[in-house]
Design a protein around this motif. Structure first.
Motif, PDB file in Angstrom:
ATOM      1  N   MET A 184       0.687  -1.131   0.023  1.00  0.00           N
ATOM      2  CA  MET A 184      -0.073  -0.005   0.081  1.00  0.00           C
ATOM      3  C   MET A 184       0.796   0.975  -0.193  1.00  0.00           C
ATOM      4  O   MET A 184       1.672   1.354   0.900  1.00  0.00           O
ATOM      5  CB  MET A 184      -0.853  -0.094   1.158  1.00  0.00           C
ATOM      6  CG  MET A 184      -1.772   1.177   1.409  1.00  0.00           C
ATOM      7  SD  MET A 184      -2.890   1.022   2.753  1.00  0.00           S
ATOM      8  CE  MET A 184      -2.027   1.109   4.071  1.00  0.00           C
ATOM      9  N   LYS A 185       0.768   2.042  -1.001  1.00  0.00           N
ATOM     10  CA  LYS A 185       1.566   3.454  -0.819  1.00  0.00           C
ATOM     11  C   LYS A 185       1.066   4.373   0.024  1.00  0.00           C
ATOM     12  O   LYS A 185      -0.342   4.388   0.338  1.00  0.00           O
ATOM     13  CB  LYS A 185       1.256   4.118  -2.233  1.00  0.00           C
ATOM     14  CG  LYS A 185       1.590   3.283  -3.668  1.00  0.00           C
ATOM     15  CD  LYS A 185       1.437   4.047  -4.777  1.00  0.00           C
ATOM     16  CE  LYS A 185       0.097   3.968  -5.469  1.00  0.00           C
ATOM     17  NZ  LYS A 185      -0.116   4.572  -6.501  1.00  0.00           N
ATOM     18  N   SER A 186       1.764   4.976   0.421  1.00  0.00           N
ATOM     19  CA  SER A 186       1.353   6.189   1.602  1.00  0.00           C
ATOM     20  C   SER A 186       0.751   7.340   1.092  1.00  0.00           C
ATOM     21  O   SER A 186      -0.030   8.153   1.654  1.00  0.00           O
ATOM     22  CB  SER A 186       2.387   6.375   2.499  1.00  0.00           C
ATOM     23  OG  SER A 186       3.598   7.257   1.807  1.00  0.00           O
ATOM     24  N   ILE A 187       1.096   7.669  -0.246  1.00  0.00           N
ATOM     25  CA  ILE A 187       0.363   8.777  -1.070  1.00  0.00           C
ATOM     26  C   ILE A 187      -0.484   8.024  -2.067  1.00  0.00           C
ATOM     27  O   ILE A 187       0.069   7.192  -2.883  1.00  0.00           O
ATOM     28  CB  ILE A 187       1.353   9.614  -1.597  1.00  0.00           C
ATOM     29  CG1 ILE A 187       2.334  10.105  -0.397  1.00  0.00           C
ATOM     30  CG2 ILE A 187       0.842  10.761  -2.260  1.00  0.00           C
ATOM     31  CD1 ILE A 187       1.558  11.146   0.568  1.00  0.00           C
ATOM     32  N   ILE A 188      -1.621   8.506  -2.072  1.00  0.00           N
ATOM     33  CA  ILE A 188      -2.493   8.199  -3.227  1.00  0.00           C
ATOM     34  C   ILE A 188      -2.925   9.510  -3.834  1.00  0.00           C
ATOM     35  O   ILE A 188      -3.373  10.253  -3.196  1.00  0.00           O
ATOM     36  CB  ILE A 188      -3.765   7.389  -2.911  1.00  0.00           C
ATOM     37  CG1 ILE A 188      -3.348   6.022  -2.080  1.00  0.00           C
ATOM     38  CG2 ILE A 188      -4.905   6.946  -3.900  1.00  0.00           C
ATOM     39  CD1 ILE A 188      -4.428   5.305  -1.171  1.00  0.00           C
ATOM     40  N   THR A 189      -2.869   9.226  -5.333  1.00  0.00           N
ATOM     41  CA  THR A 189      -3.202  10.750  -6.038  1.00  0.00           C
ATOM     42  C   THR A 189      -4.203  10.090  -7.361  1.00  0.00           C
ATOM     43  O   THR A 189      -4.233   9.134  -7.668  1.00  0.00           O
ATOM     44  CB  THR A 189      -2.018  11.170  -6.860  1.00  0.00           C
ATOM     45  OG1 THR A 189      -1.392  10.414  -7.582  1.00  0.00           O
ATOM     46  CG2 THR A 189      -1.267  11.673  -5.816  1.00  0.00           C
ATOM     47  N   GLY A 190      -5.071  10.881  -7.628  1.00  0.00           N
ATOM     48  CA  GLY A 190      -5.603  10.738  -8.834  1.00  0.00           C
ATOM     49  C   GLY A 190      -6.856  11.548  -8.852  1.00  0.00           C
ATOM     50  O   GLY A 190      -7.302  12.353  -8.109  1.00  0.00           O
ATOM     51  N   LYS A 191      -7.830  11.343  -9.953  1.00  0.00           N
ATOM     52  CA  LYS A 191      -9.095  12.121 -10.268  1.00  0.00           C
ATOM     53  C   LYS A 191     -10.077  11.474  -9.402  1.00  0.00           C
ATOM     54  O   LYS A 191     -10.412  10.559  -9.089  1.00  0.00           O
ATOM     55  CB  LYS A 191      -9.308  12.077 -11.716  1.00  0.00           C
ATOM     56  CG  LYS A 191      -8.590  12.815 -12.339  1.00  0.00           C
ATOM     57  CD  LYS A 191      -9.124  12.846 -13.988  1.00  0.00           C
ATOM     58  CE  LYS A 191      -8.392  13.614 -14.899  1.00  0.00           C
ATOM     59  NZ  LYS A 191      -8.979  13.547 -16.191  1.00  0.00           N
ATOM     60  N   LEU A 209      -3.939  -4.113   5.334  1.00  0.00           N
ATOM     61  CA  LEU A 209      -4.066  -3.311   3.723  1.00  0.00           C
ATOM     62  C   LEU A 209      -2.613  -3.373   3.575  1.00  0.00           C
ATOM     63  O   LEU A 209      -2.240  -3.710   2.139  1.00  0.00           O
ATOM     64  CB  LEU A 209      -4.577  -2.258   3.824  1.00  0.00           C
ATOM     65  CG  LEU A 209      -6.069  -1.838   4.025  1.00  0.00           C
ATOM     66  CD1 LEU A 209      -6.548  -0.523   4.431  1.00  0.00           C
ATOM     67  CD2 LEU A 209      -6.719  -2.303   2.871  1.00  0.00           C
ATOM     68  N   GLU A 210      -1.597  -2.957   4.270  1.00  0.00           N
ATOM     69  CA  GLU A 210      -0.292  -2.885   3.838  1.00  0.00           C
ATOM     70  C   GLU A 210       0.244  -4.514   3.354  1.00  0.00           C
ATOM     71  O   GLU A 210       1.076  -4.566   2.681  1.00  0.00           O
ATOM     72  CB  GLU A 210       0.619  -2.443   5.044  1.00  0.00           C
ATOM     73  CG  GLU A 210       0.512  -1.034   5.091  1.00  0.00           C
ATOM     74  CD  GLU A 210       0.936  -0.409   6.604  1.00  0.00           C
ATOM     75  OE1 GLU A 210       1.821  -1.398   7.132  1.00  0.00           O
ATOM     76  OE2 GLU A 210       1.095   0.609   6.790  1.00  0.00           O
ATOM     77  N   ALA A 211      -0.261  -5.299   4.046  1.00  0.00           N
ATOM     78  CA  ALA A 211       0.131  -6.965   3.940  1.00  0.00           C
ATOM     79  C   ALA A 211      -0.476  -7.165   2.355  1.00  0.00           C
ATOM     80  O   ALA A 211      -0.105  -8.255   1.723  1.00  0.00           O
ATOM     81  CB  ALA A 211      -0.327  -7.711   4.743  1.00  0.00           C
ATOM     82  N   GLY A 212      -1.498  -6.623   1.933  1.00  0.00           N
ATOM     83  CA  GLY A 212      -2.465  -7.222   0.676  1.00  0.00           C
ATOM     84  C   GLY A 212      -3.526  -7.914   1.075  1.00  0.00           C
ATOM     85  O   GLY A 212      -4.244  -8.490   0.164  1.00  0.00           O
ATOM     86  N   GLY A 213      -4.091  -7.764   2.280  1.00  0.00           N
ATOM     87  CA  GLY A 213      -5.273  -8.552   2.487  1.00  0.00           C
ATOM     88  C   GLY A 213      -5.140  -9.419   3.916  1.00  0.00           C
ATOM     89  O   GLY A 213      -4.093  -9.372   4.377  1.00  0.00           O
ATOM     90  N   ILE A 214      -6.516  -9.977   4.428  1.00  0.00           N
ATOM     91  CA  ILE A 214      -6.308 -10.890   5.778  1.00  0.00           C
ATOM     92  C   ILE A 214      -5.397 -11.963   5.603  1.00  0.00           C
ATOM     93  O   ILE A 214      -4.594 -12.296   6.484  1.00  0.00           O
ATOM     94  CB  ILE A 214      -7.740 -10.976   6.148  1.00  0.00           C
ATOM     95  CG1 ILE A 214      -7.614 -11.214   7.503  1.00  0.00           C
ATOM     96  CG2 ILE A 214      -8.550 -12.069   5.220  1.00  0.00           C
ATOM     97  CD1 ILE A 214      -7.615 -10.374   8.458  1.00  0.00           C
ATOM     98  N   PHE A 215      -5.448 -12.797   4.566  1.00  0.00           N
ATOM     99  CA  PHE A 215      -4.594 -13.934   4.420  1.00  0.00           C
ATOM    100  C   PHE A 215      -3.139 -13.662   4.601  1.00  0.00           C
ATOM    101  O   PHE A 215      -2.310 -14.361   4.976  1.00  0.00           O
ATOM    102  CB  PHE A 215      -5.106 -14.987   3.241  1.00  0.00           C
ATOM    103  CG  PHE A 215      -6.442 -15.478   3.470  1.00  0.00           C
ATOM    104  CD1 PHE A 215      -6.819 -16.165   4.531  1.00  0.00           C
ATOM    105  CD2 PHE A 215      -7.552 -15.144   3.064  1.00  0.00           C
ATOM    106  CE1 PHE A 215      -7.871 -16.957   4.878  1.00  0.00           C
ATOM    107  CE2 PHE A 215      -8.883 -15.604   3.223  1.00  0.00           C
ATOM    108  CZ  PHE A 215      -8.993 -16.240   4.152  1.00  0.00           C
TER     109      PHE A 215
END
Length: 187
Positions: free
Chosen positions: A1-8, A170-176
């Protein structure tokens, strides 16, 4: 998970339900098959009537009929986002369409958990009603470390509720993936 999310931004109203996010007739696709996964993106938000969604006048489409990925990366929504059925395909569809984060006033619990459990997208909650302050097409920056959302188009910044205990999932990519990482499941 990126610490900065950008977009429209793509702005929606209150009570957007999972049937609007991905209509039932498209649940026959299998998200584990790449060719079918992209179909979830194509049909995400394809049936949200402008009046129900609180969309701007002239209804700005989420994407054109021949696109699989939306030109928008961040959804800004009102209250009770992801209500309705407990369909886990809803956050999958948004992720397949290129959405990295949803910022809502609050979520239906099952949508929120499905987003986190699968690591599909980052569900954030706003401290104020942003759907009246952000327009579809505005350029946004989300700073996850500082829990802020900045509308680059207008220069305004708002505080968000932090992710808290779900951030490592979220950083790990999900619960599993998280469970494997912390030794709860074998590698």
């Amino acid at each position: 998970m990126k610490s900065i999310i950008t977009g429209k931004a793509y702005v929606l109203g209150d009570n957007i339900d999972t049937d609007q996010i991905i209509p039932a007739q498209y649940l026959t696709y299998n998200p584990s098959i790449p060719a079918e996964y992209k179909m979830f993106g194509k049909f995400a938000l394809s049936s949200v009537p402008a009046a129900q969604a609180g969309l701007p006048k002239g209804h700005v489409p989420f994407h054109t009929d021949d696109e699989f990925v939306s030109p928008y990366q961040i959804i800004v929504a009102g209250k009770n986002f992801g209500c309705g059925s407990s369909r886990e395909h809803a956050p999958i569809a948004l992720a397949a369409a290129g959405i990295h984060a949803v910022v809502a006033e609050f979520y239906a619990r099952i949508f929120y958990r499905n987003s986190i459990n699968g690591g599909y997208l980052v569900p954030l909650e706003s401290k104020v009603r942003l759907v009246d302050r952000i327009c579809t097409g505005d350029e946004l920056t989300i700073d996850l470390e500082n829990s802020t959302l900045t509308n680059v188009t207008t220069g305004e910044t708002w505080e968000l509720h932090g992710l808290g205990e779900v951030a490592p999932i979220l950083e790990a990519g999900g619960i599993f993936s998280y469970a494997r990482k912390v030794g709860m499941l074998p590698e």
